[in-house]
Design a protein around this motif. Structure first.
Motif, PDB file in Angstrom:
ATOM      1  N   ARG A 106      -5.074  -3.324  -6.246  1.00 23.68           N
ATOM      2  CA  ARG A 106      -5.344  -4.379  -5.281  1.00 23.68           C
ATOM      3  C   ARG A 106      -6.843  -4.687  -5.277  1.00 23.68           C
ATOM      4  O   ARG A 106      -7.657  -3.853  -5.687  1.00 23.68           O
ATOM      5  CB  ARG A 106      -4.918  -3.956  -3.872  1.00 23.68           C
ATOM      6  N   GLU A 107      -7.191  -5.830  -4.773  1.00 24.64           N
ATOM      7  CA  GLU A 107      -8.606  -6.203  -4.683  1.00 24.64           C
ATOM      8  C   GLU A 107      -9.396  -5.179  -3.871  1.00 24.64           C
ATOM      9  O   GLU A 107     -10.549  -4.877  -4.188  1.00 24.64           O
ATOM     10  CB  GLU A 107      -8.736  -7.597  -4.041  1.00 24.64           C
ATOM     11  N   ASP A 108      -8.745  -4.602  -2.843  1.00 25.19           N
ATOM     12  CA  ASP A 108      -9.465  -3.687  -1.953  1.00 25.19           C
ATOM     13  C   ASP A 108      -9.632  -2.280  -2.528  1.00 25.19           C
ATOM     14  O   ASP A 108     -10.418  -1.493  -1.992  1.00 25.19           O
ATOM     15  CB  ASP A 108      -8.763  -3.600  -0.594  1.00 25.19           C
ATOM     16  N   ASN A 109      -8.923  -1.930  -3.610  1.00 19.67           N
ATOM     17  CA  ASN A 109      -9.070  -0.561  -4.131  1.00 19.67           C
ATOM     18  C   ASN A 109      -9.318  -0.501  -5.634  1.00 19.67           C
ATOM     19  O   ASN A 109      -9.332   0.573  -6.229  1.00 19.67           O
ATOM     20  CB  ASN A 109      -7.835   0.280  -3.769  1.00 19.67           C
ATOM     21  N   LYS A 110      -9.514  -1.658  -6.277  1.00 21.23           N
ATOM     22  CA  LYS A 110      -9.648  -1.678  -7.741  1.00 21.23           C
ATOM     23  C   LYS A 110     -10.852  -0.879  -8.241  1.00 21.23           C
ATOM     24  O   LYS A 110     -10.856  -0.409  -9.379  1.00 21.23           O
ATOM     25  CB  LYS A 110      -9.741  -3.117  -8.248  1.00 21.23           C
ATOM     26  N   ASN A 156      -2.757  -9.907  -3.318  1.00 24.77           N
ATOM     27  CA  ASN A 156      -4.026  -9.932  -4.045  1.00 24.77           C
ATOM     28  C   ASN A 156      -4.061  -8.799  -5.057  1.00 24.77           C
ATOM     29  O   ASN A 156      -4.921  -7.920  -5.017  1.00 24.77           O
ATOM     30  CB  ASN A 156      -5.198  -9.825  -3.073  1.00 24.77           C
ATOM     31  N   ASP A 160     -11.938   1.927  -6.825  1.00 23.74           N
ATOM     32  CA  ASP A 160     -11.822   3.331  -6.430  1.00 23.74           C
ATOM     33  C   ASP A 160     -12.062   4.233  -7.643  1.00 23.74           C
ATOM     34  O   ASP A 160     -11.518   3.974  -8.720  1.00 23.74           O
ATOM     35  CB  ASP A 160     -10.423   3.576  -5.853  1.00 23.74           C
ATOM     36  N   LYS A 192       0.810  -1.224   0.000  1.00 26.04           N
ATOM     37  CA  LYS A 192       0.000   0.000   0.000  1.00 26.04           C
ATOM     38  C   LYS A 192       0.842   1.273   0.000  1.00 26.04           C
ATOM     39  O   LYS A 192       0.418   2.310   0.496  1.00 26.04           O
ATOM     40  CB  LYS A 192      -0.997   0.011   1.169  1.00 26.04           C
TER      41      LYS A 192
END
Length: 285
Positions: free
Chosen positions: A249-253, A119, A255, A96
């Motif tokens: 990343r999977e968590d921000n793709k 990821n 955004d 990150k």
């Protein structure tokens, strides 16, 4: 007489008091207007969202530089973080330290995920680079001698890419079905007994003097003045799996800023740039 004088003085005092209040009100209104202007300007500057993207040298960073001013119109300040090897951009993204990266194809990202438990996911395929084999010693594949040394990248996805390139050009045969997972152990036929030398991707172009054939992407061939279409002994046939892709990343793709970057990277400006400036590439969108 005294009474008239008193009335005049009282009236004069009220007029002066009124003027003073009016001046104060005007001054306060001006100050309020100034404060509002300053606040608006501050708000405008704060509306620029900084997006950090790790990349490698051209054409990757060149494409990012192309879309950077376009993104300002979308309220995004693109910060390009150029790195010196093909490990750092994924480490930075997984940790990150950056929001996205742009330098690799999907098989490479998947291999990294498997090795590091990360990821990293594809967001937008941008271009296909003609993967090709070059030689300083020979003019055609037929001239390659028995036991010729072929330099290939040392990472698994690009080993597979190299072997598929050779198979497509009838130099070797691979076990059926291995596809983009191919390894040297999957070679089932190697009539000329080619010898493979695995080298770091970023230093492959230094092998031109030592190897008989070197497999490279255009980004590493172009500094040597080499073009896949003009100088290569072998060139890959369509392999969409290896398109160079914007990753997050999977968590921000999802955004909004990353999605806006993806939109700009598949825009007409990038398409024109690839077609005119990097003729050994073609758009993947």
């Amino acid at each position: 007489m005294k009474k008239s004088l008193l009335l005049i003085l009282t009236a004069l005092f009220l007029v002066l008091a009124g003027c003073g209040q009016s001046a104060t009100t005007t001054s306060n209104n001006a100050a309020d207007a100034t404060d509002k202007t300053a606040t608006t300007e501050n708000t405008d500057s704060k509306e620029l969202t900084t997006l950090k993207v790790a990349s490698l040298p051209a054409p990757m960073d060149a494409i990012l530089l192309l879309v950077k001013p376009l993104l300002v119109e979308d309220g995004i300040n693109l910060e390009i973080v150029e790195m010196s090897d093909n490990i750092q951009p994924n480490d930075a993204l997984a940790n990150k330290e950056v929001d996205a990266n742009f330098f690799q194809h999907v098989p490479y990202a998947e291999a990294y995920n498997e090795a590091k438990g990360a990821n990293i996911v594809p967001v937008q395929p941008v271009y296909n680079a003609l993967y090709a084999g070059y030689s300083k010693k020979y003019k055609s594949v037929d001239e390659l001698p028995d036991n010729a040394i072929i330099a290939i990248p040392n990472d698994p996805p690009n080993i597979a890419h190299s072997l598929l390139l050779l198979e497509q050009n009838d130099m070797i045969e691979l076990k059926k079905g291995v596809g983009i997972k191919a390894t040297l152990q999957d070679i089932t036929s190697n009539p000329k007994n080619y010898q493979f030398k695995e080298v770091d991707l970023l230093t492959l172009n230094r092998m031109m003097d030592d190897a008989d054939l070197v497999t490279m992407y255009p980004a590493y061939a172009k500094p040597l003045g080499l073009s896949a279409k003009k100088d290569a002994l072998i060139v890959e046939k369509d392999m969409q799996a290896f398109a160079i892709t914007l990753m997050a990343r999977e968590d921000n793709k999802d955004d909004p800023a990353i999605q806006k970057l993806a939109e700009r990277m598949r825009g007409p400006e990038v398409k024109k740039f690839l077609e005119e400036e990097y003729t050994d590439t073609y758009p993947a969108f």
